[in-house]
Design a protein around this motif. Structure first.
Motif, PDB file in Angstrom:
ATOM      1  N   ALA A  74     -35.093  77.833  25.005  1.00  0.00           N
ATOM      2  CA  ALA A  74     -34.070  78.800  25.532  1.00  0.00           C
ATOM      3  C   ALA A  74     -34.259  78.706  27.142  1.00  0.00           C
ATOM      4  O   ALA A  74     -33.691  79.211  27.748  1.00  0.00           O
ATOM      5  CB  ALA A  74     -34.494  80.052  25.286  1.00  0.00           C
ATOM      6  N   GLN A  75     -35.489  78.011  27.828  1.00  0.00           N
ATOM      7  CA  GLN A  75     -35.436  77.633  28.993  1.00  0.00           C
ATOM      8  C   GLN A  75     -36.298  76.421  29.319  1.00  0.00           C
ATOM      9  O   GLN A  75     -36.908  75.933  28.456  1.00  0.00           O
ATOM     10  CB  GLN A  75     -36.315  78.826  29.593  1.00  0.00           C
ATOM     11  N   HIS A  76     -36.131  75.596  30.539  1.00  0.00           N
ATOM     12  CA  HIS A  76     -36.550  74.628  30.998  1.00  0.00           C
ATOM     13  C   HIS A  76     -38.108  74.897  31.377  1.00  0.00           C
ATOM     14  O   HIS A  76     -38.672  75.958  31.570  1.00  0.00           O
ATOM     15  CB  HIS A  76     -36.164  73.934  32.160  1.00  0.00           C
ATOM     16  N   GLY A  77     -39.117  73.970  30.753  1.00  0.00           N
ATOM     17  CA  GLY A  77     -40.451  74.114  31.133  1.00  0.00           C
ATOM     18  C   GLY A  77     -41.306  73.074  30.472  1.00  0.00           C
ATOM     19  O   GLY A  77     -40.669  72.283  29.989  1.00  0.00           O
ATOM     20  N   VAL A 102     -42.340  76.116  25.944  1.00  0.00           N
ATOM     21  CA  VAL A 102     -40.884  76.606  25.703  1.00  0.00           C
ATOM     22  C   VAL A 102     -40.289  76.236  24.582  1.00  0.00           C
ATOM     23  O   VAL A 102     -39.343  76.807  23.990  1.00  0.00           O
ATOM     24  CB  VAL A 102     -40.118  76.091  26.904  1.00  0.00           C
ATOM     25  N   VAL A 103     -40.841  74.973  23.637  1.00  0.00           N
ATOM     26  CA  VAL A 103     -40.276  74.642  22.365  1.00  0.00           C
ATOM     27  C   VAL A 103     -40.767  75.633  21.161  1.00  0.00           C
ATOM     28  O   VAL A 103     -41.845  75.782  20.951  1.00  0.00           O
ATOM     29  CB  VAL A 103     -40.417  73.035  21.996  1.00  0.00           C
ATOM     30  N   GLU A 104     -39.744  76.108  20.541  1.00  0.00           N
ATOM     31  CA  GLU A 104     -40.113  76.695  19.347  1.00  0.00           C
ATOM     32  C   GLU A 104     -39.238  76.219  17.938  1.00  0.00           C
ATOM     33  O   GLU A 104     -38.092  75.982  18.053  1.00  0.00           O
ATOM     34  CB  GLU A 104     -39.804  78.202  19.481  1.00  0.00           C
ATOM     35  N   LEU A 105     -40.003  76.403  16.949  1.00  0.00           N
ATOM     36  CA  LEU A 105     -39.531  76.185  15.623  1.00  0.00           C
ATOM     37  C   LEU A 105     -38.701  77.595  15.062  1.00  0.00           C
ATOM     38  O   LEU A 105     -39.257  78.459  14.887  1.00  0.00           O
ATOM     39  CB  LEU A 105     -40.259  75.709  14.544  1.00  0.00           C
ATOM     40  N   LYS A 106     -37.429  77.237  14.879  1.00  0.00           N
ATOM     41  CA  LYS A 106     -36.346  78.654  14.258  1.00  0.00           C
ATOM     42  C   LYS A 106     -35.601  78.337  13.552  1.00  0.00           C
ATOM     43  O   LYS A 106     -35.273  76.896  13.154  1.00  0.00           O
ATOM     44  CB  LYS A 106     -35.773  79.200  15.754  1.00  0.00           C
ATOM     45  N   ASN A 107     -35.094  79.092  12.814  1.00  0.00           N
ATOM     46  CA  ASN A 107     -34.108  79.270  11.897  1.00  0.00           C
ATOM     47  C   ASN A 107     -32.666  79.175  12.638  1.00  0.00           C
ATOM     48  O   ASN A 107     -32.316  80.019  13.277  1.00  0.00           O
ATOM     49  CB  ASN A 107     -34.043  80.200  10.749  1.00  0.00           C
ATOM     50  N   THR A 156     -35.634  67.899  34.062  1.00  0.00           N
ATOM     51  CA  THR A 156     -35.501  66.640  34.982  1.00  0.00           C
ATOM     52  C   THR A 156     -34.633  65.629  34.826  1.00  0.00           C
ATOM     53  O   THR A 156     -34.582  64.834  35.719  1.00  0.00           O
ATOM     54  CB  THR A 156     -36.952  66.398  35.297  1.00  0.00           C
ATOM     55  N   TYR A 157     -33.953  65.836  33.595  1.00  0.00           N
ATOM     56  CA  TYR A 157     -33.219  64.798  33.273  1.00  0.00           C
ATOM     57  C   TYR A 157     -31.833  64.708  33.850  1.00  0.00           C
ATOM     58  O   TYR A 157     -31.362  65.780  34.263  1.00  0.00           O
ATOM     59  CB  TYR A 157     -32.984  64.559  31.670  1.00  0.00           C
ATOM     60  N   ALA A 158     -31.018  63.575  33.832  1.00  0.00           N
ATOM     61  CA  ALA A 158     -29.666  63.811  34.463  1.00  0.00           C
ATOM     62  C   ALA A 158     -28.772  64.515  33.649  1.00  0.00           C
ATOM     63  O   ALA A 158     -27.881  64.777  34.088  1.00  0.00           O
ATOM     64  CB  ALA A 158     -29.257  62.223  34.548  1.00  0.00           C
ATOM     65  N   ILE A 159     -28.939  64.467  32.154  1.00  0.00           N
ATOM     66  CA  ILE A 159     -28.172  65.090  31.371  1.00  0.00           C
ATOM     67  C   ILE A 159     -29.063  66.285  30.825  1.00  0.00           C
ATOM     68  O   ILE A 159     -30.120  66.269  30.340  1.00  0.00           O
ATOM     69  CB  ILE A 159     -27.697  64.344  30.309  1.00  0.00           C
ATOM     70  N   LEU A 160     -28.449  67.715  31.240  1.00  0.00           N
ATOM     71  CA  LEU A 160     -28.904  68.899  30.761  1.00  0.00           C
ATOM     72  C   LEU A 160     -28.117  69.696  29.671  1.00  0.00           C
ATOM     73  O   LEU A 160     -27.029  69.840  29.992  1.00  0.00           O
ATOM     74  CB  LEU A 160     -29.494  69.804  31.810  1.00  0.00           C
ATOM     75  N   PRO A 161     -28.472  69.700  28.571  1.00  0.00           N
ATOM     76  CA  PRO A 161     -27.573  70.690  27.446  1.00  0.00           C
ATOM     77  C   PRO A 161     -27.509  72.138  27.739  1.00  0.00           C
ATOM     78  O   PRO A 161     -28.628  72.533  28.725  1.00  0.00           O
ATOM     79  CB  PRO A 161     -28.082  70.310  25.931  1.00  0.00           C
ATOM     80  N   LYS A 162     -26.481  72.757  27.436  1.00  0.00           N
ATOM     81  CA  LYS A 162     -26.464  74.240  27.725  1.00  0.00           C
ATOM     82  C   LYS A 162     -27.723  74.915  26.848  1.00  0.00           C
ATOM     83  O   LYS A 162     -27.856  74.479  25.685  1.00  0.00           O
ATOM     84  CB  LYS A 162     -25.028  74.842  27.228  1.00  0.00           C
ATOM     85  N   LEU A 163     -28.217  75.751  27.548  1.00  0.00           N
ATOM     86  CA  LEU A 163     -29.264  76.656  26.956  1.00  0.00           C
ATOM     87  C   LEU A 163     -28.824  77.725  26.045  1.00  0.00           C
ATOM     88  O   LEU A 163     -27.922  78.532  26.619  1.00  0.00           O
ATOM     89  CB  LEU A 163     -30.492  76.845  28.048  1.00  0.00           C
ATOM     90  N   PRO A 164     -29.435  78.389  24.910  1.00  0.00           N
ATOM     91  CA  PRO A 164     -30.624  77.270  24.400  1.00  0.00           C
ATOM     92  C   PRO A 164     -29.970  76.215  23.642  1.00  0.00           C
ATOM     93  O   PRO A 164     -28.826  76.001  23.411  1.00  0.00           O
ATOM     94  CB  PRO A 164     -31.133  78.560  23.406  1.00  0.00           C
ATOM     95  N   ALA A 165     -31.144  75.164  23.478  1.00  0.00           N
ATOM     96  CA  ALA A 165     -30.691  73.981  23.003  1.00  0.00           C
ATOM     97  C   ALA A 165     -31.515  73.322  22.186  1.00  0.00           C
ATOM     98  O   ALA A 165     -32.688  73.603  22.055  1.00  0.00           O
ATOM     99  CB  ALA A 165     -30.281  73.052  24.199  1.00  0.00           C
TER     100      ALA A 165
END
Length: 363
Positions: A39-42, A47-52, A83-92
């Protein structure tokens, strides 16, 4: 983009025409998936979570997929870090690459059918999930008779290697190339595709405790010569090039001093293509390299190539690579298969130095 919605604990219900209670969204329950979401960059481990997740309903031009396997690539980590050139809309949902099996297709879908395998035709789609609903136009069918790990890692590294070998210099059998980060996913693909095309390779790697093991593995893939960064700087390299053709093409994934060494060993009018910057240092070339050797410095980004070409051209390249695979000339990089629930192990391993094994999330 992959649909990203939090899955409700249960569907709300309302009275139906006959007084029965029916699901509010449709007559059948919405499909759900397990996904790695940020849901946020870091830092990925934080910041990565396993969700339904609840999947969107299947539209006329949509395909519902079961994701079979998806790698953890450096670009995936950079996207999460922001830091990448393509950043998807959050949450992603994380992940840019992988292979899925078609479960269901919309009424307007014509290119694939249930049971077929598909891979993403673009970056930023989010492949780290068990199922997804996605538009037909951003998927490409792949043969299901190739190994699963080959299919899962087909759309980025082998494509990058193939394009760099074909698009910058008109190389002929017997010509040589030089590359750093030769143990990377792209590096391993370069070695194999170059060998299939009759090209000779000089492969540069960083020194490490298990160096001989790595050298043997790369030579087993078809590498002709493997040197460490330190060996490339020794005066003895002058003697080496008395009996070996100077490279016409250099492939740089590191930058800094490593890229300067590639330039130094390039032949006259050669080209160095930069497709990564692992050292996070600028590419530096001497003035004499331009004046007296007429070298060319270029850059390459697979995502941009896809944007500039038609889906048909991408599909043709994928099928050409599949032919290499079937002929035993191209294999998947060394992989470590990690169950989705153990994703933190894969994320941590992918960020460690000297790790030559690609982390693959198995759904």
């Amino acid at each position: 983009m992959w649909a990203l919605r939090a899955a409700p604990a249960r569907l709300r219900a309302r009275p139906g025409p006959s007084g029965r209670r029916a699901a509010s969204s449709s007559s059948r329950p919405a499909a759900a998936a397990r996904a790695l979401v940020y849901a946020q960059h870091g830092e990925p481990l934080k910041v990565v979570e396993l969700k339904n997740l609840e999947l969107k309903p299947l539209g006329r031009s949509d395909i519902r997929l079961k994701i079979l396997a998806a790698p953890v690539n450096p670009a995936d980590i950079n996207m999460i870090q922001g830091t990448y050139a393509i950043l998807p809309k959050l949450p992603a949902v994380g992940g840019n690459e992988g292979v899925g099996q078609v479960l269901e297709v919309g009424s307007a879908v014509t290119t694939v059918k249930p049971g077929d395998w598909v891979i993403p035709a673009d970056a930023g789609l989010g492949t780290w999930q068990t199922e997804a609903v996605i538009s037909e136009e951003v998927l490409v069918g792949v043969p299901s008779d190739i190994p699963l790990l080959c299919a899962a890692t087909l759309g980025v590294n082998p494509c990058t290697a193939y394009r760099m070998l074909l698009d910058f210099e008109k190389l002929q059998p017997g010509d040589s190339i030089i590359q750093n980060a030769a143990n990377s996913g792209v590096g391993q693909a370069v070695i194999q595709i170059a060998a299939a095309l009759g090209l000779r390779t000089i492969n540069v790697v960083r020194d490490r405790p298990d160096l001989q093991k790595l050298v043997d593995r790369l030579k087993g893939l078809g590498a002709e010569h493997v040197f460490t960064e330190e060996e490339m700087r020794k005066p003895e390299m002058k003697d080496f090039f008395k009996n070996f053709p100077r490279p016409r093409l250099a492939l740089n994934c590191v930058g800094g001093k490593s890229s300067t060494e590639l330039i130094r060993h390039l032949g006259h009018s050669g080209t160095m293509v930069t497709y990564g910057g692992m050292a996070k240092q600028p590419v530096t070339a001497s003035v004499s390299s331009f004046i007296f050797k007429d070298i060319k410095l270029r850059g390459f980004w697979m995502s941009q190539w896809k944007k500039d070409r038609s889906p048909v051209q991408f599909k043709e390249m994928i099928l050409s690579l599949c032919d290499f695979i079937r002929q035993g000339q191209l294999t998947a990089p060394v992989c470590s298969e990690v169950p989705l629930q153990d994703y933190q192990v894969a994320l941590e391993a992918s960020m460690k130095p000297f790790v030559s094994s690609k982390q693959i999330l198995i759904m």
